[in-house]
Design an enzyme around this catalytic site. Structure first.
Site, PDB file in Angstrom:
ATOM      1  N   THR A 125       0.821  -1.208   0.000  1.00 22.35           N
ATOM      2  CA  THR A 125       0.000   0.000   0.000  1.00 22.35           C
ATOM      3  C   THR A 125       0.859   1.264   0.000  1.00 22.35           C
ATOM      4  O   THR A 125       1.909   1.323   0.653  1.00 22.35           O
ATOM      5  CB  THR A 125      -0.922   0.011   1.231  1.00 22.35           C
ATOM      6  OG1 THR A 125      -1.762  -1.143   1.183  1.00 22.35           O
ATOM      7  CG2 THR A 125      -1.783   1.262   1.262  1.00 22.35           C
ATOM      8  N   PRO A 127       0.624   5.864  -0.061  1.00 22.32           N
ATOM      9  CA  PRO A 127      -0.263   6.976   0.295  1.00 22.32           C
ATOM     10  C   PRO A 127      -1.292   7.304  -0.781  1.00 22.32           C
ATOM     11  O   PRO A 127      -2.417   7.704  -0.482  1.00 22.32           O
ATOM     12  CB  PRO A 127       0.710   8.148   0.505  1.00 22.32           C
ATOM     13  CG  PRO A 127       1.988   7.496   0.920  1.00 22.32           C
ATOM     14  CD  PRO A 127       2.043   6.216   0.146  1.00 22.32           C
ATOM     15  N   THR A 157       1.974  -3.509   7.989  1.00 23.44           N
ATOM     16  CA  THR A 157       1.968  -4.375   9.162  1.00 23.44           C
ATOM     17  C   THR A 157       3.357  -4.947   9.389  1.00 23.44           C
ATOM     18  O   THR A 157       3.984  -5.449   8.455  1.00 23.44           O
ATOM     19  CB  THR A 157       0.953  -5.509   8.971  1.00 23.44           C
ATOM     20  OG1 THR A 157      -0.356  -4.953   8.810  1.00 23.44           O
ATOM     21  CG2 THR A 157       0.946  -6.438  10.182  1.00 23.44           C
ATOM     22  N   GLN A 337     -24.091  -1.846  22.300  1.00 26.39           N
ATOM     23  CA  GLN A 337     -25.435  -1.386  22.648  1.00 26.39           C
ATOM     24  C   GLN A 337     -25.995  -2.194  23.813  1.00 26.39           C
ATOM     25  O   GLN A 337     -26.609  -1.640  24.736  1.00 26.39           O
ATOM     26  CB  GLN A 337     -26.361  -1.517  21.434  1.00 26.39           C
ATOM     27  CG  GLN A 337     -27.716  -0.842  21.586  1.00 26.39           C
ATOM     28  CD  GLN A 337     -27.610   0.673  21.546  1.00 26.39           C
ATOM     29  OE1 GLN A 337     -26.662   1.210  20.962  1.00 26.39           O
ATOM     30  NE2 GLN A 337     -28.546   1.372  22.158  1.00 26.39           N
ATOM     31  N   HIS A 339     -24.308  -3.635  26.151  1.00 23.76           N
ATOM     32  CA  HIS A 339     -23.581  -3.276  27.367  1.00 23.76           C
ATOM     33  C   HIS A 339     -23.903  -1.868  27.857  1.00 23.76           C
ATOM     34  O   HIS A 339     -23.578  -1.534  29.005  1.00 23.76           O
ATOM     35  CB  HIS A 339     -22.072  -3.398  27.135  1.00 23.76           C
ATOM     36  CG  HIS A 339     -21.557  -4.797  27.210  1.00 23.76           C
ATOM     37  ND1 HIS A 339     -21.798  -5.741  26.230  1.00 23.76           N
ATOM     38  CD2 HIS A 339     -20.818  -5.429  28.161  1.00 23.76           C
ATOM     39  CE1 HIS A 339     -21.220  -6.883  26.566  1.00 23.76           C
ATOM     40  NE2 HIS A 339     -20.628  -6.730  27.730  1.00 23.76           N
ATOM     41  N   GLY A 340     -24.506  -1.062  26.998  1.00 24.49           N
ATOM     42  CA  GLY A 340     -24.856   0.289  27.409  1.00 24.49           C
ATOM     43  C   GLY A 340     -23.621   1.103  27.761  1.00 24.49           C
ATOM     44  O   GLY A 340     -22.571   0.980  27.135  1.00 24.49           O
ATOM     45  N   GLY A 341     -23.727   1.924  28.791  1.00 19.83           N
ATOM     46  CA  GLY A 341     -22.632   2.800  29.183  1.00 19.83           C
ATOM     47  C   GLY A 341     -21.372   2.054  29.575  1.00 19.83           C
ATOM     48  O   GLY A 341     -20.253   2.551  29.380  1.00 19.83           O
ATOM     49  N   GLU A 364      -6.885  -5.432   3.120  1.00 21.47           N
ATOM     50  CA  GLU A 364      -6.949  -6.582   2.214  1.00 21.47           C
ATOM     51  C   GLU A 364      -8.123  -6.483   1.230  1.00 21.47           C
ATOM     52  O   GLU A 364      -8.644  -7.504   0.769  1.00 21.47           O
ATOM     53  CB  GLU A 364      -7.067  -7.896   3.003  1.00 21.47           C
ATOM     54  CG  GLU A 364      -6.060  -8.052   4.095  1.00 21.47           C
ATOM     55  CD  GLU A 364      -4.767  -8.684   3.627  1.00 21.47           C
ATOM     56  OE1 GLU A 364      -4.784  -9.425   2.641  1.00 21.47           O
ATOM     57  OE2 GLU A 364      -3.758  -8.424   4.273  1.00 21.47           O
ATOM     58  N   GLU A 368     -16.196  -2.170  -0.533  1.00 21.24           N
ATOM     59  CA  GLU A 368     -16.630  -1.772  -1.872  1.00 21.24           C
ATOM     60  C   GLU A 368     -15.900  -2.580  -2.946  1.00 21.24           C
ATOM     61  O   GLU A 368     -16.492  -3.011  -3.948  1.00 21.24           O
ATOM     62  CB  GLU A 368     -16.381  -0.272  -2.080  1.00 21.24           C
ATOM     63  CG  GLU A 368     -17.273   0.639  -1.248  1.00 21.24           C
ATOM     64  CD  GLU A 368     -16.764   0.862   0.170  1.00 21.24           C
ATOM     65  OE1 GLU A 368     -17.455   1.525   0.966  1.00 21.24           O
ATOM     66  OE2 GLU A 368     -15.649   0.372   0.487  1.00 21.24           O
TER      67      GLU A 368
END
Length: 380
Positions: A125, A127, A157, A337, A339-341, A364, A368
């Site tokens: 990869t 820039p 990596t 969600q 677990h909430g806060g 990888e 899209e």
């Protein structure tokens, strides 16, 4: 069709789960916060045979398939994605080298990866060239009996800890066929012209080393060329058709971790006078999570099974990669969600899983790109 794992495969799964639970659990938060990792854990994993299982026995590997490697990956990522990535991604590039490298190159690098003596990175990869590697501008120009490489690589990596690197560079940039412009080179990283800088502040998988690599007048001999000149793009696509299987397994493992944490929380926490597990809305969440996880696993098992038998189904692999990554992202959202806060704090595993999940739809091949590949197999 038989979806039953063999006894050997079940033993691999069990051993991988026990290793990850024993080595990752108590230190995952430490590594996430510090953006670091204890490489002694990787060396132990090598000693126990978890690393490079897909490599042939003559190179020190177990001679198993990508399915077995994926089974290990799923178990590691179910416990902690950052640790799982740090242990198993040390061979990133070995898939390509085993397929297309010459015997001398393979004997030099592959055994060291399995033995815990070396880590590998792949500089692909850039820039300005991510999803379309055919646009990579890093150049390799003839210089005596070798090549002079200049360019910049991003999001690499293992960039700062690798002993060996595969470099994707343009050797014929003016070729009218943009898929024939690039080649791969294998080089040690402790040579003049190879400079890696650690990237900090990542959203997720923070234990895993990620770097920017500057290639400045890096000279490599002709012997560094991997395979044939101008075949780099074709090699890269074959490489991704293997490594994307690993990403599928990562996604299923992460989603499993989300489901496990959600079930534990729902059974243990009381609200409005009863356990959260009693609420139908929460029951729907875990039911949908479990169904998508099973569907994702079936996709990647079929894709990996085919590859191990010599049938590389490009469209199926893309389906599995896109669907499993989406499953992981959705599972992490629902788990937080539930677990909430509490889930908003990193003492809770779901917060890390939530941050770790998004990379699965990016590296990888973005979601899209995977959809484009699937559509291409249907529409031509």
């Amino acid at each position: 069709m038989d979806f039953t794992l063999s006894k050997e495969q079940r033993d691999i799964v069990r051993a991988a789960r026990e290793f990850a639970q024993g080595e990752f659990t108590n230190r995952a938060l430490e590594f996430d916060r510090g953006e670091t990792f204890d490489l002694e854990i990787w060396r132990t994993a090598c000693e126990l045979g978890f690393v490079g299982t897909f490599l042939a026995e003559e190179y020190g590997g177990a001679g198993l398939g990508f399915l077995e490697h994926s089974l290990i990956t799923e178990e590691f990522w179910a416990v902690d994605p950052g640790c799982g990535q740090s242990v198993l991604a040390v061979t990133f590039g070995a898939e390509l080298l085993q397929l297309f490298g010459n015997e001398e190159q393979k004997q030099m690098v592959l055994p060291e990866l399995v033995e815990g003596k070396a880590i590998m990175c792949s500089c692909i990869t850039e820039p300005e060239a991510g999803s379309d590697p055919s646009r990579a501008a890093t150049s390799a120009v003839r210089d005596g009996d070798g090549w002079r490489i200049n360019g910049s690589k991003m999001f690499i990596t293992n960039g700062t800890i690798a002993k060996y690197s595969l470099i994707f560079a343009a050797t014929d940039p003016d070729n009218p066929d943009r898929h024939a412009r690039h080649s791969f080179f294998l080089t040690p990283t402790d040579v003049p012209g190879f400079q890696a800088t650690k990237l900090k502040g990542k959203l997720g998988i923070r234990a895993s080393d990620t770097a920017e690599v500057a290639l400045s007048n890096l000279w490599v001999p002709d012997e560094a060329l991997v395979g044939e000149l101008g075949h780099g793009f074709q090699y890269l696509m074959a490489f991704f058709n293997r490594t994307r299987l690993h990403i599928c397994a990562q996604a299923v493992g992460l989603a499993r971790g989300c489901l496990d944490e959600s079930v534990k929380h729902l059974k243990g926490r009381v609200q409005f006078g009863q356990a959260l597990a009693k609420f139908q809305a929460n029951q729907f969440k875990v039911a949908e999570m479990a169904t998508r996880i099973r569907a994702s696993r079936n996709l990647y098992w079929e894709a990996a099974w085919n590859v191990d038998r010599g049938k590389v189904d490009h469209g199926l692999i893309a389906m599995a990669k896109w669907f499993s990554a989406r499953t992981a992202v959705e599972a992490s959202d629902e788990a937080l969600q539930i677990h909430g806060g509490y889930g908003y704090f990193d003492e809770y595993k779901v917060q890390r899983l939530y941050r770790d999940a998004k990379i699965l739809e990016l590296y990888e091949g973005t979601k899209e790109v995977e959809k484009i590949i699937v559509a291409g197999t249907l529409l031509g």
